[in-house]
Scaffold this motif. Sequence first.
Motif, short mmCIF file in Angstrom:
data_model
loop_
_atom_site.label_atom_id
_atom_site.label_comp_id
_atom_site.label_asym_id
_atom_site.label_seq_id
_atom_site.Cartn_x
_atom_site.Cartn_y
_atom_site.Cartn_z
N GLN A 100 0.88 -1.18 0.00
CA GLN A 100 0.00 0.00 0.00
C GLN A 100 0.91 1.22 0.00
OE1 GLN A 100 -3.73 -0.38 2.25
NE2 GLN A 100 -3.21 -2.48 2.69
N CYS A 101 1.09 1.88 1.15
CA CYS A 101 1.99 3.05 1.10
C CYS A 101 3.41 2.61 0.79
CB CYS A 101 1.93 3.82 2.41
SG CYS A 101 2.91 3.11 3.74
N GLY A 102 3.75 1.39 1.12
CA GLY A 102 5.03 0.83 0.72
C GLY A 102 6.16 1.05 1.69
N PHE A 103 5.94 1.87 2.72
CA PHE A 103 7.08 2.26 3.54
C PHE A 103 7.62 1.09 4.37
CE2 PHE A 103 9.42 4.67 6.75
CZ PHE A 103 10.07 5.58 5.95
N CYS A 104 6.73 0.23 4.81
CA CYS A 104 7.17 -0.90 5.64
C CYS A 104 7.65 -2.06 4.78
CB CYS A 104 6.01 -1.39 6.50
SG CYS A 104 4.79 -2.33 5.54
N ILE A 105 7.36 -1.98 3.49
CA ILE A 105 7.51 -3.16 2.63
C ILE A 105 8.93 -3.71 2.56
CG2 ILE A 105 7.21 -3.99 0.25
CD1 ILE A 105 4.61 -3.84 1.91
N CYS A 136 3.07 -3.06 9.85
CA CYS A 136 2.51 -2.40 8.68
C CYS A 136 1.28 -1.64 9.16
CB CYS A 136 2.10 -3.42 7.62
SG CYS A 136 1.32 -2.68 6.17
N ARG A 137 1.31 -0.32 9.08
CA ARG A 137 0.16 0.43 9.57
C ARG A 137 -0.96 0.43 8.54
NH1 ARG A 137 -2.71 1.48 14.06
NH2 ARG A 137 -2.89 3.70 14.56
N CYS A 138 -0.61 0.24 7.26
CA CYS A 138 -1.67 0.06 6.27
C CYS A 138 -2.33 -1.29 6.50
CB CYS A 138 -1.11 0.14 4.86
SG CYS A 138 -0.30 1.71 4.52
N ILE A 356 4.03 4.75 9.34
CA ILE A 356 5.39 4.27 9.63
C ILE A 356 6.45 5.28 9.17
CG2 ILE A 356 6.99 2.32 9.41
CD1 ILE A 356 4.53 1.63 10.99
S1 FES Z 1 2.26 -0.63 3.31
FE1 FES Z 1 1.99 1.18 4.48
S2 FES Z 1 2.91 0.66 6.35
FE2 FES Z 1 2.90 -1.20 5.29
#
Ligand code: FES
Lengths: 929, 291
Positions: A100-105, A136-138, A356
């Motif tokens: 999703q937002c990708g930051f935790c990916i 993952c907050r998403c 995140i």
């Molecule tokens: S994809 Fe957004 S925090 Fe995991």
Amino acid sequence: MKKTHLTLTVNGQTYTLPTLPGETLADLLRKRLRLTGTKIGCNEAECGACTVIMEGEPVLSCSTPAERADGKTIVTIEGLAQQGALHPLQEAFVKHGAVQCGFCIPGQIMTAYGLLSRNLNPTSAEIRHALKDTICRCAGYPTIEQAILAAAKAIRTGQPVEEPEIPASVRGGRFIGQIHVRPDGIEKVTGKAIYTDDLYFENMLYAAVKRAGVPHAFVRHIDVSKARQMPGVAAVLTAAEVPGQNIHGLVTLDWPVMVGVGERVRYVGDAIAIVAAETQEIAKAALDLIEVEFDPQPVICTAIQARQEGVPQLHPKGNLLKHIKVRKGDPQIGFGEADVVLEHTFHTPPHDHLFIEPECSIAVPEGERMLIYVGSQIPYQDRSQVARALGWEESRVRVIGQLMGGGFGGKEDIAGQIHAALLANATGRPVKLLFDRHESLLVHPKRHATQITVKIGAKQDGTLTAIQTELYGDTGAYASLGEKVLTRATTHSAGPYLVPHVHADCYAMYTNNPPAGAFRGFGVLQSAFAIESAMDMLAERLGLDPIELRRKNALRPNTETSTGQVLRESVGLVECIDRVTEAMCQVSRLPRQALFQARPVAGAEHLVRAWGFAVGFKNTGLGGGADDCAGAEVELYENGSFEVRSSSAELGQGLVTVMRLVVAEELCLPPEQVKVLVMDTDLTPNGGPTTASRQTYVTGNASRLAARTLREAIIATLAERYDQAPETIRFENGQVHVNGHVLTMQQVYQEMKAAGKEPRVLYDYHAPATAPLGMPGDMHVAFSFAAQAAEVEVNTLTGEVRVLRVIAANDVGHAINPLGLRGQIEGGVVMGVGHALLENFITENGYVVTDRMARYRVPSIVHTPEIIPIVVEDPVSTGPYGAKGVGEIVLIPTPPAITNAIYHAVGVRFDRLPVDQEQLLWEITKRQA
Amino acid sequence: MTLWKEYLHPQSVQQAVEALAFSPAPAIPIAGGTDLMLDLQQGHHPPVHTLVDLTGIPELQALEIRNERLFIGAGVPHHRIVESSLVRQHAASLVESCGLIGGPQVRNAATLGGNVAHALPAADGTIGLLALNAEAEIASLAGRRLLPLHELFAGPGKSTLAHDEIIVGFYIPLRKPGQGSAFCRVMRAQGIALPILNLAVWLERQDEIIRAARIAVGPAGPTPFRALQTSAYLTGKPFCEETILGAQQALLAEAQFRTSPARATAEYRRKLVVVLLKTALLSAWHRASEQ
Ligand code: FES
Ligand SMILES: Cc1cc2nc3c(=O)[nH]c(=O)nc-3n(C[C@H](O)[C@H](O)[C@H](O)COP(=O)(O)OP(=O)(O)OC[C@H]3O[C@@H](n4cnc5c(N)ncnc54)[C@H](O)[C@@H]3O)c2cc1C
Ligand code: FES
């Protein structure tokens, strides 16, 4: 023993570097090797975003000293793809929509990589064990799990990664409603995706902010002279040095950029001074040299206290931001007609978004202009707010929106944008201002804490006769979007029910807590907890089935909401209720009447299970009389590709996919032929704020209409050129058919140019007009509806609660992007579980207790229940293809569904979130006695 | 202002204690760093001059049978403990306790030595180890000494180690037939990842009689707590409901629980300790029965 150099191998390449004191492995990778795929979410070993593989094992690079990597082999996210071919994990994460937002990916993938390198056939339980501390907050955890299973299978079998099992929209569509991957998915799984803190500019300075650290005081004296003299410090600014207006705010201008001498500090996060220095360490160290004297004032810590007589008034207008009223009929009449009247008071705490990616802004002076690189939910508002503080024309500021590592409403207000711009302006150099997790928790606006009293009258058969609610909302030190949020809380406080008499009164109060503003659910999360708990209490009092009670009173087409809006169409609530009920019986193999009974687990009788049920609704779009508009531009390029542009924000929710699919649909193009550009105030038209679940609707409509207009322009040009009737011209598969000719889009481009027409259309979409609260007319263009059932298991010996299953039905009008929708549903439910059981932003007398990620716990994969999504598509005629909002409705019923389930399991009613296991145990003990 | 100025990589215990004794002060050991790095980064520990990295010392990485006892080097990370068949065989409570610490990333770095040296009254690894009658081997310039584990603790977050001493490892008696151990804990859903309460049991059975028992509980006092009276109570009793009830009473009588704000009240801990004791006793008894 001491080393002057360290040698390490990263992704197959060996580096020998001088050792640096105090350096972490994350800093070495990100700053010295510029491998920015490794992310920093917390810097406190809590989130897992910084996970890399060292000697075959996943480790947290944020808490690993760099020197420990000497002689070691490291793999980062950038090292997984081999010769351009994605690793199966990367491929599976994209295909399954785990991104999703990708930051935790990167952290998720590296942790999973660690798992698969020891175990190529992991069970779900093993995956959950391995990913336990990678947040993952998403919160698409179920999809992440599926993606890992699919990747493992692909590696084992040597076959391609299997497709996810996600149904397409039942409403059809060539591209919309089908499974399509995100346009930015591949960048996000390879570590190439750039977020603000990944940017580096030559000659860049690093900023830090001196925070008040006291909740309420007058500033008596500020001395920055020592900080200014510190070597490496380039500038120290205070309120006195703000060239423009020293104020900001989204709706109400009440938030000082910095608090000056003689002025009032209203919360611990207020800025007193800002520093720019050659390094982050110097900037932080300089803060300690700034001397501030305060004249402390009594602290207002609750909304109730703020409204009492004789307390200090925090703003010139007083402590009351707004008294919000809903008036429909006369509840006294309704209560008179009732057989039962029930009244109860509920409390909800503040919540932190805990995206995140912490806030980061970079300001770069360029000639007469200032460029702001930032992940922001409202780029055009950032532009005007920065310009106001600089005292400039807006056009001199350009906001270049960056990928956002989650927002959820928490990136609508100004964070560091203005401070970075002031320092860049003062020094003439680029300035980066990055919050650490601690600062993020202290400073940005939270979800409003509320106290909500609900009084319901009903007849013996369950017919609601009146509802009266009183809400207190704590908007903290500054208004932010408080008025709007609490208006939503108020207008939704009688639930999605047909009630003849409704009065609601909400007091939006200033206090000395951190400000409260937008957060997914936007006030409705709080009021849904109150009304949906009260509905279950009422059902019990009346001896009715809780589902039947809701169904009986549910809004349907041609019924009237509490604000007097007659719903003409797209009211899928009853369908949501029925389908969840059916699914509940099916998955639990229980007859309907046994669903809400307590069921001890055989062989472990201290564990008791039960289902709980709740419904919800949420407006789509700004409504309330606001001109809800968005611009989108679609352009055909010489090479035959298209681009769709809007300043609307992508925070992980999937707007970019929606825009792409909508344009592809209108122009019959393979979606890959459509590029999406968002969030740049120079290059993209104003899409307005990304809030209120509005973007699929407004920017979706704008993109659709821009594409449609462009299509019509192309048809008109070709009809003229080939002398054909416009109806005979067909778009198909990225080409245009005209009288037996097949034109590629390159040719179409040439034809348009030859005819002197620009192959580009800007469309300014305005949603149907709405009326302000209290005025006749529709307050909102559409509502999304939902029903959820949660199954919990209570440990009656310890008070611990687990959520086992959640069935979530959401009426979204039309599932334009089913893959993105799945992520929204999972993420919403998990966030709802978090709000019910884990999350509690605690302040004590204005001081923040939960000031680290370790103290503000959010759900991980181990808290994730089995989620059974049901998509209901009751279209709204004004939405793009019938679609309405999804981003918020998905979590609104979850907390009351869980607390209702706990009640059914052990007879304990929680009227305060989050559920406290100790309190639960005491209540259980009392009942057993 | 950096968190440390010098980072040293001793290759032997001798080098490490010399480094601690003679390097510019303050000089402190670092193992996994999962406690220390956070304390430094968040200012709970003032910046230091020298960090002495213990993870490159082979002796601290040993995990083997030595002189009829199980030796676990202080630098062994939790994931190796959890996966070791030796530890599984001889120290089940330690496997259970170390297996619950953090996620895999933390367990790959965090060490048992660090868990013990940090000296928190409810550190999981420590409690799991305490019930096993472990001894710690301590090294200093003066040489080596062995110390019963509980003598390592001075107060919350305070060990009895001198600044130039390190833990080399832990000795645990090998499990004999009829012996078993177990660990369990209760967490709070909100807030920090330290248990509200944890508890470990070791016992030896002879037929249906408990021949010997040891119980460790945290947090139940300023240091990891050994429930000596409860252990004495259990000794010689038949394993039955009545004995468990009696043990629960004995434990409530001797353990001192505190209320920690926003986490748990003393009364809640008293409720939980009864539940945990029974769970762990049953599990340890069960293990003592298998061969
Ligand atoms: S994809 Fe957004 S925090 Fe995991
Ligand atoms: C996300 C997360 C979750 C956690 N969960 C848990 C949990 O559930 N339960 C739990 O108990 N703990 C938990 N911890 C805490 C921590 O991981 C453990 O206490 C760990 O075992 C500490 O070991 P370390 O090697 O990282 O110690 P370090 O941080 O390297 O050192 C800790 C202290 O011990 C000293 N030290 C280290 N080794 C020696 C030695 N051989 N001799 C003398 N002194 C030494 C250091 O100087 C320092 O003062 C968690 C930590 C994190 C970050
Ligand atoms: S765990 Fe390292 S950044 Fe969060």
